[in-house]
Write a protein that holds these residues in place. Structure first.
Motif, PDB file in Angstrom:
ATOM      1  N   GLN A  88       1.045  -1.255   0.216  1.00 42.25           N
ATOM      2  CA  GLN A  88       0.000  -0.003  -0.001  1.00 42.25           C
ATOM      3  C   GLN A  88       1.016   1.137   0.009  1.00 42.25           C
ATOM      4  O   GLN A  88       0.631   2.177  -0.674  1.00 42.25           O
ATOM      5  N   ALA A  89       1.948   1.251   0.931  1.00 42.65           N
ATOM      6  CA  ALA A  89       2.842   2.411   1.019  1.00 42.65           C
ATOM      7  C   ALA A  89       3.360   2.694  -0.590  1.00 42.65           C
ATOM      8  O   ALA A  89       3.556   3.888  -0.773  1.00 42.65           O
ATOM      9  N   MET A  90       3.887   1.469  -1.264  1.00 41.78           N
ATOM     10  CA  MET A  90       4.308   1.718  -2.399  1.00 41.78           C
ATOM     11  C   MET A  90       3.551   2.375  -3.131  1.00 41.78           C
ATOM     12  O   MET A  90       3.847   3.180  -4.250  1.00 41.78           O
ATOM     13  N   GLU A  91       2.167   1.810  -3.496  1.00 39.84           N
ATOM     14  CA  GLU A  91       1.122   2.250  -4.428  1.00 39.84           C
ATOM     15  C   GLU A  91       0.980   3.691  -4.047  1.00 39.84           C
ATOM     16  O   GLU A  91       0.732   4.575  -5.077  1.00 39.84           O
ATOM     17  N   MET A  92       0.974   4.215  -2.806  1.00 39.49           N
ATOM     18  CA  MET A  92       0.648   5.546  -2.286  1.00 39.49           C
ATOM     19  C   MET A  92       1.780   6.373  -2.845  1.00 39.49           C
ATOM     20  O   MET A  92       1.679   7.515  -3.356  1.00 39.49           O
ATOM     21  N   HIS A  93       3.014   5.822  -2.675  1.00 42.73           N
ATOM     22  CA  HIS A  93       4.174   6.580  -3.007  1.00 42.73           C
ATOM     23  C   HIS A  93       4.126   6.859  -4.377  1.00 42.73           C
ATOM     24  O   HIS A  93       4.376   7.955  -5.056  1.00 42.73           O
ATOM     25  N   LEU A  94       3.614   5.742  -5.315  1.00 46.15           N
ATOM     26  CA  LEU A  94       3.626   5.627  -6.657  1.00 46.15           C
ATOM     27  C   LEU A  94       2.701   6.966  -7.226  1.00 46.15           C
ATOM     28  O   LEU A  94       3.006   7.651  -8.212  1.00 46.15           O
ATOM     29  N   LEU A  95       1.533   6.699  -6.434  1.00 43.71           N
ATOM     30  CA  LEU A  95       0.588   7.742  -6.863  1.00 43.71           C
ATOM     31  C   LEU A  95       0.867   9.240  -6.787  1.00 43.71           C
ATOM     32  O   LEU A  95       0.668  10.105  -7.454  1.00 43.71           O
ATOM     33  N   ALA A  96       1.679   9.418  -5.559  1.00 46.26           N
ATOM     34  CA  ALA A  96       2.100  10.869  -5.200  1.00 46.26           C
ATOM     35  C   ALA A  96       3.165  11.432  -5.989  1.00 46.26           C
ATOM     36  O   ALA A  96       3.312  12.733  -6.047  1.00 46.26           O
ATOM     37  N   THR A  97       4.229  10.432  -6.533  1.00 47.00           N
ATOM     38  CA  THR A  97       5.182  10.907  -7.232  1.00 47.00           C
ATOM     39  C   THR A  97       5.155  10.722  -8.743  1.00 47.00           C
ATOM     40  O   THR A  97       5.962  11.348  -9.431  1.00 47.00           O
ATOM     41  N   THR A  98       4.113  10.006  -9.206  1.00 50.64           N
ATOM     42  CA  THR A  98       4.183   9.647 -10.461  1.00 50.64           C
ATOM     43  C   THR A  98       3.044   9.786 -11.471  1.00 50.64           C
ATOM     44  O   THR A  98       1.811   9.786 -10.700  1.00 50.64           O
ATOM     45  N   ASP A  99       3.070  10.303 -12.649  1.00 49.03           N
ATOM     46  CA  ASP A  99       2.223  10.534 -13.359  1.00 49.03           C
ATOM     47  C   ASP A  99       1.302   9.137 -13.845  1.00 49.03           C
ATOM     48  O   ASP A  99       1.961   8.130 -14.600  1.00 49.03           O
ATOM     49  N   PRO A 100      -0.033   9.083 -13.594  1.00 49.68           N
ATOM     50  CA  PRO A 100      -0.604   7.677 -13.674  1.00 49.68           C
ATOM     51  C   PRO A 100      -0.493   7.149 -14.980  1.00 49.68           C
ATOM     52  O   PRO A 100      -0.485   6.037 -15.497  1.00 49.68           O
TER      53      PRO A 100
END
Ligand SMILES: Nc1nc2c(ncn2[C@@H]2O[C@H](COP(=O)(O)OP(=O)(O)OP(=O)(O)O)[C@@H](O)[C@H]2O)c(=O)[nH]1
Length: 499
Positions: free
Chosen positions: A328-340
């Motif tokens: 979940q933390a990785m997914e959150m981090h990806l969402l917060a830093t990456t353009d989906p």
């Protein structure tokens, strides 16, 4: 939507972390199981060893007591043998009065030992000359066949001899005890012989405190049961067929033996201690119930099972929870830093990284290190609205994804890149001179124009380039690049402008 590349690196990191967590988890579980099993095995052995020790000590004490209890018998027989005129055995008196006096003397002796059933005097051929129970004088018909006689005659001068058990005419369990009479030269004249009622063994055993299902038994060398606690009337006098007991009975050199066995009498498994009682023809056997001996260990096993199971389950659930949280933390981090859509960095992530790069450059510049400043490239797709309008949003999205892939492969690990918004991208090249940056932008532009994302249409982009000026802010750098990009658009698009 995530790109395959993004989800691959995400999955790889998750796979590695998952493998590590499960490895640690099962490592701990193995340690817990190994430690508990070893501990349980040690305490099981200790419990059995303690029970064996206890049985051994008890058999030792009982053997001591039985030996001591024969001391009085020895003393009375010795006194009788010493006080009786041996000549009377060789040449018995024919005077009835004198014989009656001698018999009375023996009767007086027999009263000194409470367990004596009878006391008699025998000549060296085992012919009875005097007796307290009034059997015929000169009785010898069966005497030679009786064990006490052969026993007394075998090495006659060695002192007290005790026979194996026999059942007397009044159905009591008896043994005979003999003591030699010798003349002045030490030659054998006859024997003092007593019959002992063995019921005193049973009476004594009955006084001993015993835990439930533990057993104390006394056997003779014919493996016949003389006494037992707890008492089982029908077993007394019975010959017990038990391998270890029989072996010890036949082997005088074997003094003690302990083992585990299911009792042939009551079917309960016990730890047995078998002990030969000195020179007497008896064996004491003490049995400690195995299940009672390991009762505490069983409780311990139960507690260990509960503790180990809860610990292992906690570890497994903890590991699962950790992996879920990590995911979940990785997914959150990806969402917060990456353009989906493109999986490029988003605006916020780029700003953070770019600010770090600029401040690093400023530090180097401050120390006068020979270093080129970073170069910012701003890229905007030309007529992107038309692409959307002509081919639909899905093709528009595909164009964005394809251009992002080109940017990513061009930038590698050293250059920063991000989707700034809409169809606009930014790139920050550290330690780069302007010409190199222009060449880089040209190559990028050419690669974009080769994309076949939209059918029958060449995709082009306009690029604005500017070099960082020491100590200026990211916003100011961006503004200048924006001006360059604006110029590129104004001057006909699909071109590169420097500001
Ligand atoms: N398919 C798609 N379109 C987007 C996305 N984000 C922004 N757009 C579209 O991008 C278009 C940008 O249009 P404009 O700002 O007019 O620019 P342009 O058409 O590229 O024209 P110039 O930049 O002047 O060459 C708009 O129609 C937006 O709807 C997106 O994520 N996917």
């Amino acid at each position: 939507m995530k790109t395959a590349q993004q989800s691959a690196s995400f999955k790889k990191a998750l796979r590695q972390r998952t493998a590590l967590v499960w490895m640690l988890c099962f490592g701990f579980i193995t340690i817990i199981l190994f430690t508990s099993t070893t501990q349980l095995a040690i305490s099981y052995r200790t419990a059995l060893a303690t029970a064996t020790e206890r049985a051994t000590s008890k058999s030792f004490l009982i053997a001591e007591w039985v030996e001591k209890s024969f001391e009085l018998t020895r003393f009375v027989l010795q006194e009788t043998a010493r006080g009786f005129d041996a000549q009377e055995l060789i040449y018995p008196t024919t005077n009835p009065e004198q014989h009656a006096q001698q018999t009375a003397w023996i009767i007086e002796r027999v009263q000194r030992a409470p367990n004596f059933v009878f006391l008699g005097m025998l000549d060296r051929d085992c012919v009875v000359t005097h007796t307290t129970i009034g059997i015929n004088l000169g009785f010898d018909a069966l005497a030679h066949q009786r064990e006490y006689c052969t026993l007394a005659q075998k090495e006659p001068l060695t002192g007290l001899k005790v026979s194996n058990m026999f059942t007397s005419v009044d159905h009591t369990q008896n043994v005979t005890v003999s003591y030699p009479l010798t003349d002045a030269t030490g030659a054998l004249d006859g024997f003092a012989l007593a019959g002992l009622d063995l019921s005193f063994f049973q009476q004594w055993l009955d006084l001993i405190e015993l835990e439930p299902h533990n057993v104390i038994t006394l056997y003779d060398l014919n493996s016949r049961l003389l006494a037992r606690k707890p008492f089982i009337a029908q077993n007394i006098g019975m010959q017990i067929e038990e391998e270890h007991l029989n072996r010890m009975a036949k082997n005088p050199s074997e003094e003690h033996y302990s083992h585990r066995l299911i009792s042939p009498v009551d079917g309960i498994e016990r730890i047995w201690s078998l002990r030969r009682i000195g020179d007497l023809p008896f064996i004491v056997v003490v049995g400690e119930q195995t299940s009672a001996a390991i009762a505490t260990w069983r409780q311990m096993l139960f507690l260990y099972l509960i503790a180990a199971t809860s610990l292992c389950l906690s570890l497994i659930f903890g590991a699962r929870e950790y992996i879920r949280n990590f995911q979940q933390a990785m997914e959150m981090h990806l969402l917060a830093t990456t353009d989906p859509l493109t999986s490029l960095s988003n605006r916020r992530c780029f700003s953070d990284s770019a600010n770090r790069m600029l401040s690093h450059y400023n530090t180097l510049a401050h120390h006068k290190t020979q270093n080129q400043p970073p170069v910012l490239i701003m890229l905007d797709i030309d007529h992107f609205k038309q692409i959307n309008d002509c081919y639909g949003h899905d093709i528009g999205d595909q164009v964005l994804i394809d251009i992002s892939r080109v940017i990513k492969s061009k930038c590698g690990k050293h250059h920063l890149s991000a989707r700034w918004g809409g169809e606009e991208f930014v790139l920050l090249l550290p330690n780069t001179d302007l010409n190199t940056a222009i060449e880089f932008a040209n190559q990028l532009s050419q690669q974009i124009s080769k994309l076949k994302s939209a059918p029958e249409r060449t995709i082009t982009a306009s690029l604005g380039i500017t070099t960082y000026r020491a100590k200026e802010s990211l916003e100011s750098l961006m503004k200048r690049a924006d001006v360059a990009l604006y110029n590129a658009k104004e001057r006909g698009r699909n071109r590169i402008e420097v500001a």
